[in-house]
Design an enzyme around this catalytic site. Structure first.
Site, short mmCIF file in Angstrom:
data_model
loop_
_atom_site.label_atom_id
_atom_site.label_comp_id
_atom_site.label_asym_id
_atom_site.label_seq_id
_atom_site.Cartn_x
_atom_site.Cartn_y
_atom_site.Cartn_z
N GLU A 202 -60.57 -4.09 34.77
CA GLU A 202 -59.58 -5.11 35.07
C GLU A 202 -58.90 -4.74 36.38
O GLU A 202 -58.70 -3.55 36.67
CB GLU A 202 -58.55 -5.11 33.93
CG GLU A 202 -57.67 -6.32 33.82
CD GLU A 202 -56.84 -6.24 32.54
OE1 GLU A 202 -57.15 -6.97 31.58
OE2 GLU A 202 -55.86 -5.45 32.51
N LYS A 203 -58.55 -5.71 37.19
CA LYS A 203 -57.85 -5.44 38.44
C LYS A 203 -56.51 -4.78 38.16
O LYS A 203 -55.82 -5.12 37.20
CB LYS A 203 -57.60 -6.74 39.21
CG LYS A 203 -58.82 -7.28 39.92
CD LYS A 203 -59.26 -6.43 41.09
CE LYS A 203 -58.32 -6.52 42.28
NZ LYS A 203 -58.81 -5.69 43.42
N ILE A 205 -52.69 -4.24 38.94
CA ILE A 205 -51.57 -4.95 39.58
C ILE A 205 -50.47 -3.93 39.84
O ILE A 205 -49.94 -3.31 38.90
CB ILE A 205 -51.07 -6.10 38.68
CG1 ILE A 205 -52.18 -7.14 38.53
CG2 ILE A 205 -49.81 -6.73 39.27
CD1 ILE A 205 -51.86 -8.27 37.59
N LYS A 239 -43.91 2.04 25.75
CA LYS A 239 -42.55 1.55 25.98
C LYS A 239 -41.49 2.55 25.54
O LYS A 239 -41.65 3.24 24.55
CB LYS A 239 -42.38 0.22 25.24
CG LYS A 239 -43.38 -0.84 25.67
CD LYS A 239 -43.49 -1.94 24.64
CE LYS A 239 -44.65 -2.87 24.96
NZ LYS A 239 -44.91 -3.83 23.88
N GLU A 290 -52.71 -8.87 26.22
CA GLU A 290 -53.24 -8.70 24.87
C GLU A 290 -52.31 -9.38 23.89
O GLU A 290 -51.20 -9.78 24.24
CB GLU A 290 -53.36 -7.21 24.51
CG GLU A 290 -52.03 -6.47 24.47
CD GLU A 290 -52.17 -5.01 24.10
OE1 GLU A 290 -53.26 -4.62 23.62
OE2 GLU A 290 -51.20 -4.26 24.27
N ARG A 294 -48.94 -8.28 14.75
CA ARG A 294 -48.09 -7.55 13.80
C ARG A 294 -46.66 -7.59 14.30
O ARG A 294 -46.36 -8.14 15.37
CB ARG A 294 -48.54 -6.09 13.72
CG ARG A 294 -48.62 -5.44 15.11
CD ARG A 294 -48.78 -3.95 15.08
NE ARG A 294 -49.12 -3.39 16.37
CZ ARG A 294 -48.25 -3.16 17.36
NH1 ARG A 294 -46.98 -3.48 17.19
NH2 ARG A 294 -48.64 -2.64 18.49
N VAL A 297 -42.53 -2.76 17.48
CA VAL A 297 -41.47 -1.75 17.39
C VAL A 297 -40.16 -2.34 17.91
O VAL A 297 -39.08 -2.13 17.33
CB VAL A 297 -41.84 -0.49 18.20
CG1 VAL A 297 -40.70 0.52 18.17
CG2 VAL A 297 -43.12 0.14 17.67
#
Length: 449
Positions: A202-203, A205, A239, A290, A294, A297
């Site tokens: 994938e490129k 960014i 994250k 993506e 679910r 968090v």
């Protein structure tokens, strides 16, 4: 009103406690499963029933489908909530629940499988007209093929695991030499974590923003969004701090993003709660990354600005209810910020398990979704997250100020945590000004903690 008489929670720690809280309010009995390492954990005590499903190793306990199903049958649980991680995005587990006549609180096995493959989810979104990051959607068969395709796409590129998640199985490559060097190890890592070594390109960014949209869809064709979350404070693509709404978006871009996310989930026939993740470039052009099928968090920041309990929403949808709110009924009230507290070194991010000897949380000043209490042990066998600290304010400045005060007030002793890093983040001018990107933490870590 009770939607299920009894729910088994196929998870542990913070998220198990969080699900138990909602179930108690809804007068639903709960069953906790636990490993031998978690025998004394708070969630085990707080559930109505608890069953040990095996030794500390996750594959022999929390990931043991037969043991989890057996526990549900033994306790007559009619539904299973998978939380996040472990079996939450395992289509075989969702299918097994269906075969056993147990309600899986989440989307169908078909949707989980579809979205669990980054390659397939890219294809689906492209077909639905949702923009995707430029790249190559085929399965890479060899490093030679990868090198050939990479030349066509042009570097820099991201080599990614199709079945990956949580930042695992991602590698930035600037040229062919780097690609050759990391290809085999990335495939091996993907196989080790996900049982699937499929890779794609994938490129890359540069200086992106990572922004996601919370959605909820019932089985009657109704779908809503609950606004977006900014998730650009990350370490190793995972994250650390999240907030809602995003300080990066203007209202026009926000509406376009929300409408695009809703269109995507409607096109695929999604049901239950889910999250559409996007990456933004510096020009505010966005691309689908993506979908997480679910509970996330970081769901508390959405709950704080909307007043909607997302666990309750999951349960209601799984019980085949229609959505009890319409899009026009959902108001965005104020700002909310969440910080993830980990038992880890704040500089190297190496896990730091141990026993919490002292824990003081000024809970009158904010919300704490924690896995532990004073005296709890943070195990070396699982993710080292201790809990989440959440604030809410009438505007972003107030939410940030409350978080700064809260982090200064917390006392935790007995193990090493990333508390000092969180304190540094919320005081940093880039963060307080709302102008940070996913590169923010890399820059910040050049500063002594």
């Amino acid at each position: 009103m009770s939607y299920f008489e009894k729910v088994l929670i196929a998870n542990r720690g913070e998220i198990a406690r969080r699900i138990i809280r909602t179930c108690k309010r809804l007068e639903i009995k709960t069953v906790a499963i636990y490993s031998e390492a978690d025998a004394d954990a708070p969630f085990v005590v707080e559930a109505d029933e608890a069953i040990c499903v095996g030794p500390a190793q996750a594959k022999k306990s929390y990931l043991n489908v037969d043991k989890v199903i057996e526990a549900a049958k033994q306790t007559c649980a009619t539904a299973i909530h998978p939380g996040y991680g472990f079996l939450s995005e395992n289509p075989a587990f969702a299918h097994r629940c269906e075969e056993e006549g147990i309600t899986f609180i989440g989307p169908s096995a078909r949707i989980i499988e579809l979205m669990g493959s980054k390659i397939e989810s890219r294809r689906q979104m492209k077909k639905a007209g949702v923009p995707i990051v430029p790249g190559w959607d085929g399965q890479l068969e060899s490093v030679e093929q990868a090198l050939e395709i990479a030349e066509q796409l042009e570097y820099p590129l991201m080599l990614k695991a199709s079945a990956g998640g949580g930042g695992i199985g991602m590698q930035l490559v600037h040229d062919g030499d780097e690609l050759k060097k990391v290809y085999a190890s990335t495939m091996q890592r993907a196989n080790s974590f996900f049982g699937d070594g499929t890779l794609f390109l994938e490129k890359f960014i540069s200086n992106p923003h990572h922004i996601e949209v919370q959605v909820a869809c019932d089985e009657h064709g109704n779908a809503i969004h609950l606004f977006e979350r900014e998730c650009s404070v990350q370490r190793r693509n995972q994250k650390v701090v999240e907030e809602s709404p995003s300080p990066f978006l203007d209202e026009g871009t926000r509406q376009h993003l929300l409408e695009t996310a809703l269109h995507g989930v409607k096109q695929m026939g999604y049901t239950n709660v889910g999250t559409m993740e996007f990456i933004f470039d510096e020009n505010k052009e966005f691309y689908f990354l993506e979908m997480n099928t679910r509970l996330q968090v970081e769901h508390p920041v959405t709950e704080e600005i909307t007043g909607i309990d997302l666990v309750e929403l999951q349960i209601r949808i799984a019980a085949k209810e229609k959505l009890y709110v319409n899009q026009e009924d959902i108001e965005k009230k104020g700002y909310s910020i969440e910080c993830r507290l980990y038992a880890e070194d704040p500089k190297t991010f190496f896990p730091s398990p141990g026993t919490i000897q002292t824990l003081y949380l000024p809970d009158h000043k904010g919300r704490f979704d924690f896995a532990v209490i004073e005296g709890s042990t943070v195990s070396p066998f699982y993710d080292p997250m201790i809990g989440k600290i959440i604030t809410h304010g009438v505007d972003r400045d107030e939410a940030v100020q409350k978080m700064e005060q809260l982090l200064e007030s917390i006392v935790i002793e007995g193990l090493t945590t990333n508390l000092s890093l969180l304190q540094l983040i919320v005081k940093n001018p880039e963060f307080t000004g709302g102008i940070y990107t996913t590169r923010f933490l890399d820059h910040l870590l050049a500063t002594p903690i």
